[in-house]
Design a protein around this motif. Structure first.
Motif, mmCIF file in Angstrom:
data_model
loop_
_atom_site.group_PDB
_atom_site.id
_atom_site.type_symbol
_atom_site.label_atom_id
_atom_site.label_comp_id
_atom_site.label_asym_id
_atom_site.label_seq_id
_atom_site.Cartn_x
_atom_site.Cartn_y
_atom_site.Cartn_z
ATOM 1 N N LEU A 155 0.826 -1.206 0.000
ATOM 2 C CA LEU A 155 0.000 0.000 0.000
ATOM 3 C C LEU A 155 0.863 1.261 0.000
ATOM 4 C CD1 LEU A 155 -3.072 0.513 0.071
ATOM 5 C CD2 LEU A 155 -2.848 0.915 2.518
ATOM 6 N N GLU A 156 1.968 1.223 0.725
ATOM 7 C CA GLU A 156 2.859 2.376 0.765
ATOM 8 C C GLU A 156 3.511 2.609 -0.599
ATOM 9 O OE1 GLU A 156 5.957 4.165 4.000
ATOM 10 O OE2 GLU A 156 6.276 2.097 3.369
ATOM 11 N N GLY A 157 3.895 1.518 -1.279
ATOM 12 C CA GLY A 157 4.444 1.658 -2.622
ATOM 13 C C GLY A 157 3.428 2.257 -3.579
ATOM 14 N N ARG A 158 2.177 1.858 -3.423
ATOM 15 C CA ARG A 158 1.124 2.413 -4.268
ATOM 16 C C ARG A 158 0.945 3.897 -3.997
ATOM 17 N NH1 ARG A 158 -4.478 -0.766 -4.341
ATOM 18 N NH2 ARG A 158 -2.954 -2.325 -5.031
ATOM 19 N N ALA A 159 0.959 4.277 -2.717
ATOM 20 C CA ALA A 159 0.814 5.692 -2.369
ATOM 21 C C ALA A 159 1.978 6.522 -2.883
ATOM 22 C CB ALA A 159 0.692 5.842 -0.847
ATOM 23 N N ASP A 160 3.192 5.970 -2.833
ATOM 24 C CA ASP A 160 4.367 6.699 -3.323
ATOM 25 C C ASP A 160 4.272 6.930 -4.829
ATOM 26 O OD1 ASP A 160 5.406 6.818 -0.797
ATOM 27 O OD2 ASP A 160 6.758 5.109 -1.050
ATOM 28 N N ARG A 161 3.871 5.901 -5.576
ATOM 29 C CA ARG A 161 3.755 6.058 -7.024
ATOM 30 C C ARG A 161 2.677 7.071 -7.388
ATOM 31 N NH1 ARG A 161 6.081 1.980 -10.129
ATOM 32 N NH2 ARG A 161 8.073 1.467 -9.127
ATOM 33 N N ILE A 162 1.567 7.027 -6.672
ATOM 34 C CA ILE A 162 0.495 7.984 -6.945
ATOM 35 C C ILE A 162 0.942 9.396 -6.580
ATOM 36 C CG2 ILE A 162 -1.788 8.720 -6.147
ATOM 37 C CD1 ILE A 162 -2.659 5.854 -6.218
ATOM 38 N N SER A 163 1.738 9.520 -5.512
ATOM 39 C CA SER A 163 2.262 10.836 -5.141
ATOM 40 C C SER A 163 3.173 11.385 -6.237
ATOM 41 C CB SER A 163 3.027 10.735 -3.820
ATOM 42 O OG SER A 163 3.588 11.991 -3.466
ATOM 43 N N LEU A 164 4.022 10.519 -6.811
ATOM 44 C CA LEU A 164 4.895 10.953 -7.902
ATOM 45 C C LEU A 164 4.074 11.390 -9.116
ATOM 46 C CD1 LEU A 164 7.723 8.246 -7.761
ATOM 47 C CD2 LEU A 164 7.916 10.658 -7.136
#
Length: 220
Positions: A155-164
């Motif tokens: 979930l954190e990886g998903r949030a990081d990609r969406i933030s980028l």
């Protein structure tokens, strides 16, 4: 004024029509990107809230797992517990695949066999009959913690990609809003000004020619 317009532009009506179409496309693109940005912001806020909830849950799970481990150490003996831990099999390597969320490539992390599928229960490396229930309870709790950590990392990886992607989209929206569209508008105004100026010059030239012709006719 010329420094604020597109370099090399020709002040013609055809160029004005072409720039008008470019402005229309730029505004549509900005609106589409703005909608995408709004959706990304909402999704990122949702993921952030979900991460906070998961972090609290993991802390609670860790506390419960540590209490179960202490009880297992007391009931079984710490030396015996260390021997059982050394006999346990290795944790399987997590798999990472790529999936799409709102058109964004995000990582999806998982274990080949989750605790609920019986992998750890059948491959712990020690005999179920030679251990107490407290050891099994501690093992189950830490397996649950591991599963939650894998889910949190995914979930954190998903949030990081969406933030980028959110930051990238915001930069594109700002570029269209504050650079591309204003420059197109200024360029079109510049062309319109030059065309009006040219029409005034032509009108003045025709008047002069008419006056000269009238003088010539009167002279004859």
């Amino acid at each position: 004024m010329q420094r604020a317009v597109i370099a090399g532009v020709r002040p013609t009506r055809l160029e004005l029509i072409r720039l008008s179409r470019r402005e229309l496309i730029a505004r549509k693109g900005r609106d589409i990107l703005q909608e995408k940005l709004d959706a990304l912001v909402l999704e990122h806020a949702r993921l952030t809230k979900e991460l906070e909830t998961m972090a609290e849950s993991i802390r609670d799970q860790l506390e419960g797992a540590y209490e179960a481990l202490e009880l297992a150490g007391i009931m079984t003996g710490w030396v015996r517990l260390e021997e059982l831990a050394a006999a346990c099999g290795k944790i399987p390597e997590p798999t990472v695949i790529s999936s799409q969320v709102m058109g964004v490539q995000v990582p999806d992390i998982s274990l080949p066999d989750l605790p609920g599928q019986g992998h750890f229960r059948t491959q712990r490396g020690y005999s179920m009959g030679g251990t107490s229930g407290q050891v099994d309870e501690a093992a189950l709790r830490y397996e649950s913690v591991l599963e939650s950590l894998i889910g949190y990392a995914s979930l954190e990886g998903r949030a990081d990609r969406i933030s980028l992607e959110m930051n990238r989209t915001r930069r594109r929206v700002n570029a269209l809003e504050h650079l591309v569209i204003p420059r197109l508008v200024r360029t079109m105004r510049y062309i319109e000004f030059r065309l009006e100026e040219r029409e005034r010059e032509d009108l003045f030239r025709r008047k002069r020619m008419k006056q000269n012709m009238e003088r010539k006719e009167r002279g004859e």
